[in-house]
Write a protein that holds these residues in place. Structure first.
Motif, PDB file in Angstrom:
ATOM      1  N   VAL A   8       0.821  -1.199   0.000  1.00 55.62           N
ATOM      2  CA  VAL A   8       0.000   0.000   0.000  1.00 55.62           C
ATOM      3  C   VAL A   8       0.863   1.259   0.000  1.00 55.62           C
ATOM      4  CG1 VAL A   8      -1.794   1.275   1.231  1.00 55.62           C
ATOM      5  CG2 VAL A   8      -1.817  -1.224   1.255  1.00 55.62           C
ATOM      6  N   ASN A   9       0.622   2.122  -0.981  1.00 53.40           N
ATOM      7  CA  ASN A   9       1.287   3.418  -1.044  1.00 53.40           C
ATOM      8  C   ASN A   9       0.243   4.494  -0.785  1.00 53.40           C
ATOM      9  OD1 ASN A   9       2.768   5.709  -1.531  1.00 53.40           O
ATOM     10  ND2 ASN A   9       3.048   5.333  -3.727  1.00 53.40           N
ATOM     11  N   LEU A  10       0.216   5.011   0.436  1.00 50.06           N
ATOM     12  CA  LEU A  10      -0.811   5.975   0.804  1.00 50.06           C
ATOM     13  C   LEU A  10      -0.566   7.361   0.231  1.00 50.06           C
ATOM     14  CD1 LEU A  10      -1.588   5.049   4.531  1.00 50.06           C
ATOM     15  CD2 LEU A  10      -2.636   4.219   2.423  1.00 50.06           C
ATOM     16  N   ASP A  11       0.567   7.563  -0.406  1.00 46.91           N
ATOM     17  CA  ASP A  11       0.849   8.861  -1.022  1.00 46.91           C
ATOM     18  C   ASP A  11       0.252   8.981  -2.416  1.00 46.91           C
ATOM     19  OD1 ASP A  11       2.305   9.759   1.182  1.00 46.91           O
ATOM     20  OD2 ASP A  11       4.137   8.768   0.467  1.00 46.91           O
ATOM     21  N   GLU A  12      -0.290   7.885  -2.946  1.00 43.11           N
ATOM     22  CA  GLU A  12      -0.922   7.885  -4.256  1.00 43.11           C
ATOM     23  C   GLU A  12      -2.329   7.292  -4.135  1.00 43.11           C
ATOM     24  OE1 GLU A  12       0.185   9.139  -7.028  1.00 43.11           O
ATOM     25  OE2 GLU A  12       2.215   9.663  -6.323  1.00 43.11           O
ATOM     26  N   PRO A  13      -3.280   7.737  -4.976  1.00 44.22           N
ATOM     27  CA  PRO A  13      -4.626   7.138  -4.952  1.00 44.22           C
ATOM     28  C   PRO A  13      -4.566   5.638  -5.232  1.00 44.22           C
ATOM     29  CG  PRO A  13      -4.640   9.179  -6.213  1.00 44.22           C
ATOM     30  CD  PRO A  13      -3.198   8.852  -5.927  1.00 44.22           C
ATOM     31  N   LYS A  14      -5.578   4.934  -4.795  1.00 40.68           N
ATOM     32  CA  LYS A  14      -5.631   3.481  -4.955  1.00 40.68           C
ATOM     33  C   LYS A  14      -5.737   3.080  -6.423  1.00 40.68           C
ATOM     34  CE  LYS A  14      -8.293  -0.559  -3.379  1.00 40.68           C
ATOM     35  NZ  LYS A  14      -9.460  -1.008  -2.581  1.00 40.68           N
ATOM     36  N   TYR A  15      -6.449   3.895  -7.208  1.00 41.88           N
ATOM     37  CA  TYR A  15      -6.703   3.533  -8.601  1.00 41.88           C
ATOM     38  C   TYR A  15      -5.879   4.399  -9.554  1.00 41.88           C
ATOM     39  CZ  TYR A  15     -10.620   1.162  -6.407  1.00 41.88           C
ATOM     40  OH  TYR A  15     -11.378   0.354  -5.606  1.00 41.88           O
ATOM     41  N   ASP A  16      -5.584   3.855 -10.721  1.00 40.79           N
ATOM     42  CA  ASP A  16      -4.761   4.520 -11.732  1.00 40.79           C
ATOM     43  C   ASP A  16      -5.418   5.831 -12.184  1.00 40.79           C
ATOM     44  OD1 ASP A  16      -3.150   5.273 -13.813  1.00 40.79           O
ATOM     45  OD2 ASP A  16      -3.630   3.566 -15.106  1.00 40.79           O
ATOM     46  N   GLN A  17      -4.742   6.952 -11.916  1.00 44.18           N
ATOM     47  CA  GLN A  17      -5.313   8.259 -12.238  1.00 44.18           C
ATOM     48  C   GLN A  17      -5.062   8.698 -13.681  1.00 44.18           C
ATOM     49  OE1 GLN A  17      -7.267  10.141  -9.606  1.00 44.18           O
ATOM     50  NE2 GLN A  17      -7.259   7.914  -9.432  1.00 44.18           N
ATOM     51  N   SER A  18      -4.386   7.872 -14.463  1.00 46.65           N
ATOM     52  CA  SER A  18      -4.159   8.210 -15.869  1.00 46.65           C
ATOM     53  C   SER A  18      -5.344   7.803 -16.743  1.00 46.65           C
ATOM     54  CB  SER A  18      -2.889   7.535 -16.388  1.00 46.65           C
ATOM     55  OG  SER A  18      -3.041   6.118 -16.412  1.00 46.65           O
ATOM     56  N   THR A  19      -6.298   7.050 -16.175  1.00 50.30           N
ATOM     57  CA  THR A  19      -7.479   6.622 -16.923  1.00 50.30           C
ATOM     58  C   THR A  19      -8.732   7.241 -16.312  1.00 50.30           C
ATOM     59  OG1 THR A  19      -7.953   4.656 -15.570  1.00 50.30           O
ATOM     60  CG2 THR A  19      -6.349   4.409 -17.368  1.00 50.30           C
ATOM     61  N   PHE A  20      -9.757   7.450 -17.155  1.00 50.85           N
ATOM     62  CA  PHE A  20     -11.007   8.031 -16.657  1.00 50.85           C
ATOM     63  C   PHE A  20     -11.650   7.121 -15.616  1.00 50.85           C
ATOM     64  CE2 PHE A  20     -15.659   8.316 -16.887  1.00 50.85           C
ATOM     65  CZ  PHE A  20     -15.836   9.633 -16.495  1.00 50.85           C
ATOM     66  N   MET A  21     -11.660   5.809 -15.863  1.00 51.19           N
ATOM     67  CA  MET A  21     -12.287   4.877 -14.928  1.00 51.19           C
ATOM     68  C   MET A  21     -11.574   4.881 -13.585  1.00 51.19           C
ATOM     69  SD  MET A  21     -15.027   3.734 -16.099  1.00 51.19           S
ATOM     70  CE  MET A  21     -15.293   2.619 -14.715  1.00 51.19           C
ATOM     71  N   ASP A  64      -4.644  -5.080   3.671  1.00 48.97           N
ATOM     72  CA  ASP A  64      -4.497  -3.969   2.723  1.00 48.97           C
ATOM     73  C   ASP A  64      -5.793  -3.186   2.601  1.00 48.97           C
ATOM     74  OD1 ASP A  64      -2.024  -5.019   2.326  1.00 48.97           O
ATOM     75  OD2 ASP A  64      -2.292  -5.513   0.212  1.00 48.97           O
ATOM     76  N   GLU A  65      -6.903  -3.913   2.478  1.00 49.94           N
ATOM     77  CA  GLU A  65      -8.200  -3.261   2.267  1.00 49.94           C
ATOM     78  C   GLU A  65      -8.595  -2.412   3.470  1.00 49.94           C
ATOM     79  OE1 GLU A  65     -10.691  -2.174  -0.505  1.00 49.94           O
ATOM     80  OE2 GLU A  65      -9.192  -3.739  -0.816  1.00 49.94           O
ATOM     81  N   GLN A  66      -8.286  -2.882   4.675  1.00 46.12           N
ATOM     82  CA  GLN A  66      -8.611  -2.109   5.877  1.00 46.12           C
ATOM     83  C   GLN A  66      -7.782  -0.831   5.957  1.00 46.12           C
ATOM     84  OE1 GLN A  66      -7.933  -5.379   8.647  1.00 46.12           O
ATOM     85  NE2 GLN A  66     -10.112  -5.396   9.202  1.00 46.12           N
ATOM     86  N   ILE A  67      -6.537  -0.907   5.510  1.00 43.45           N
ATOM     87  CA  ILE A  67      -5.695   0.292   5.493  1.00 43.45           C
ATOM     88  C   ILE A  67      -6.220   1.293   4.466  1.00 43.45           C
ATOM     89  CG2 ILE A  67      -3.395   1.163   4.889  1.00 43.45           C
ATOM     90  CD1 ILE A  67      -2.240  -1.290   6.242  1.00 43.45           C
ATOM     91  N   TRP A  68      -6.638   0.800   3.298  1.00 42.22           N
ATOM     92  CA  TRP A  68      -7.214   1.694   2.290  1.00 42.22           C
ATOM     93  C   TRP A  68      -8.515   2.312   2.804  1.00 42.22           C
ATOM     94  CZ3 TRP A  68      -4.801   4.100  -1.158  1.00 42.22           C
ATOM     95  CH2 TRP A  68      -3.800   3.529  -1.935  1.00 42.22           C
ATOM     96  N   ASP A  69      -9.347   1.522   3.488  1.00 40.07           N
ATOM     97  CA  ASP A  69     -10.600   2.050   4.042  1.00 40.07           C
ATOM     98  C   ASP A  69     -10.313   3.181   5.029  1.00 40.07           C
ATOM     99  OD1 ASP A  69     -12.089   0.279   2.555  1.00 40.07           O
ATOM    100  OD2 ASP A  69     -12.373  -1.160   4.194  1.00 40.07           O
ATOM    101  N   ALA A  70      -9.297   2.992   5.849  1.00 38.11           N
ATOM    102  CA  ALA A  70      -8.925   4.029   6.822  1.00 38.11           C
ATOM    103  C   ALA A  70      -8.436   5.283   6.107  1.00 38.11           C
ATOM    104  CB  ALA A  70      -7.842   3.504   7.760  1.00 38.11           C
ATOM    105  N   LYS A  71      -7.644   5.089   5.038  1.00 38.62           N
ATOM    106  CA  LYS A  71      -7.131   6.226   4.270  1.00 38.62           C
ATOM    107  C   LYS A  71      -8.269   6.997   3.612  1.00 38.62           C
ATOM    108  CE  LYS A  71      -3.972   8.664   1.951  1.00 38.62           C
ATOM    109  NZ  LYS A  71      -4.692   9.277   0.848  1.00 38.62           N
TER     110      LYS A  71
END
Length: 321
Positions: A8-21, A64-71
């Motif tokens: 998990v890299n909390l300094d970047e969004p979870k999903y790829d920001q180069s695509t609209f989706m 991982d998912e719990q850490i993302w939920d917290a973020k």
């Protein structure tokens, strides 16, 4: 259970920001209205998890998912610069429920000057609150600057609505239902550039693809503000253009004629339905990390970049929201 640190890299969004989706998924989470219901205890626990994880502390009891939920919960309530808990009505997660209520009322009560003035004023007051809550921590908007922007946007919205209300009286009633949208679009064209006028005058930071700052550009600032204005207007379009057509048809039905008090709640629910999708999808229209060809920058910046050891053809900047 293995540590989640390597995943998990909390300094970047979870999903790829180069695509609209990828951007759409990110903003669907960011604007999730259910986050408004989180208690102070839940928010503080999320903040504690994020801060401990960023310090490199091993949290083997969390997936991982719990850490993302917290973020995501942390991002929904805490200011990215000051790290302070934001006022609840100014949070991104409050945008859909607040805007659906205000927009629904603007579209229900738009016929008399008193109704127009009150609801356009109320809407711009809410916008000013959101702008103040989300102000930059590095270059905060001064109360005077905020007041000028608020006054200009309110005057523009009210003036536009009152003027068009007079002009559309000769047209079919359905035309009058679109007056609130026109007023909101006009206010966005005034409010956002006013709020960000410092950027227009002094520029915003621009970077190369590796994140190295190469200067400040007013051209990039104008591009960023233009993208935000367009996104905001598009965000309002479905919820303010489709419900009037539906309501024009419903108002002729016997059950609505017998229960005129249903007009406002039905309109609010219709607006809310469209906003739930329009808000994240329109936030995702342009990448948060936007870009511009060097040849479109100011001449002095073009010269400066051409003299770098490794000249670049494109620069990147944060467009804002």
């Amino acid at each position: 259970m293995p540590s989640a640190r390597s995943h998990v890299n909390l300094d970047e969004p979870k999903y790829d920001q180069s695509t609209f989706m990828g951007r759409a998924k990110h903003f669907l989470i960011t604007t999730n209205p259910l986050n408004v219901l989180a208690t102070s205890k839940q928010l503080d626990e999320a903040k504690d998890i994020v801060e401990r994880y960023r310090k490199g502390e091993d949290l083997p009891h969390l997936t991982d998912e719990q850490i993302w939920d917290a973020k995501h919960l942390y991002d929904s309530a805490f200011h990215p610069d000051t790290k302070e808990k934001m006022f609840i009505l100014g949070r991104m997660s409050a945008q859909v429920p607040c805007n659906m209520s205000i927009t629904g009322c603007m579209m229900t009560f738009y016929k008399t000057p008193r109704e127009v003035i009150f609801w356009q004023w109320f809407n711009q007051t809410f916008n000013a609150l959101v702008n103040f809550t989300n102000r930059s921590g590095e270059h905060p908007v001064s109360p005077i600057h905020l007041g000028i922007s608020y006054s200009l946007a309110t005057t523009g919205a009210v003036g536009t609505a009152l003027t068009i209300n007079k002009l559309v009286k000769r047209f079919p009633p359905i035309i009058g239902r679109f007056v609130p949208f026109t007023a909101v679009a006009a206010a966005n064209c005034i409010n956002i550039p006013c709020m960000r006028s410092r950027e227009i005058m002094h520029g915003i930071p621009i970077f190369d693809e590796n994140g190295n700052r190469v200067g400040d550009s007013t051209h990039a600032a104008r591009s960023a503000i233009g993208q935000v204005v367009f996104s905001r207007i598009m965000m309002a379009t479905p919820g303010m253009m489709i419900p009037p057509i539906i309501m024009q048809s419903l108002d002729k039905k016997p059950f609505m004629i017998a229960r005129p008090w249903l007009n406002a709640p039905i309109q609010v629910l219709l607006v809310g339905f469209f906003l739930v999708f329009a808000t994240p999808l329109c936030c995702a229209l342009f990448p948060q990390k936007s870009s511009m060809a060097v040849k479109h920058l100011e001449l002095d910046l073009q010269e400066k970049i051409s003299k770098l050891p490794h000249p670049v053809e494109r620069v990147y900047f944060n467009k804002g929201l």
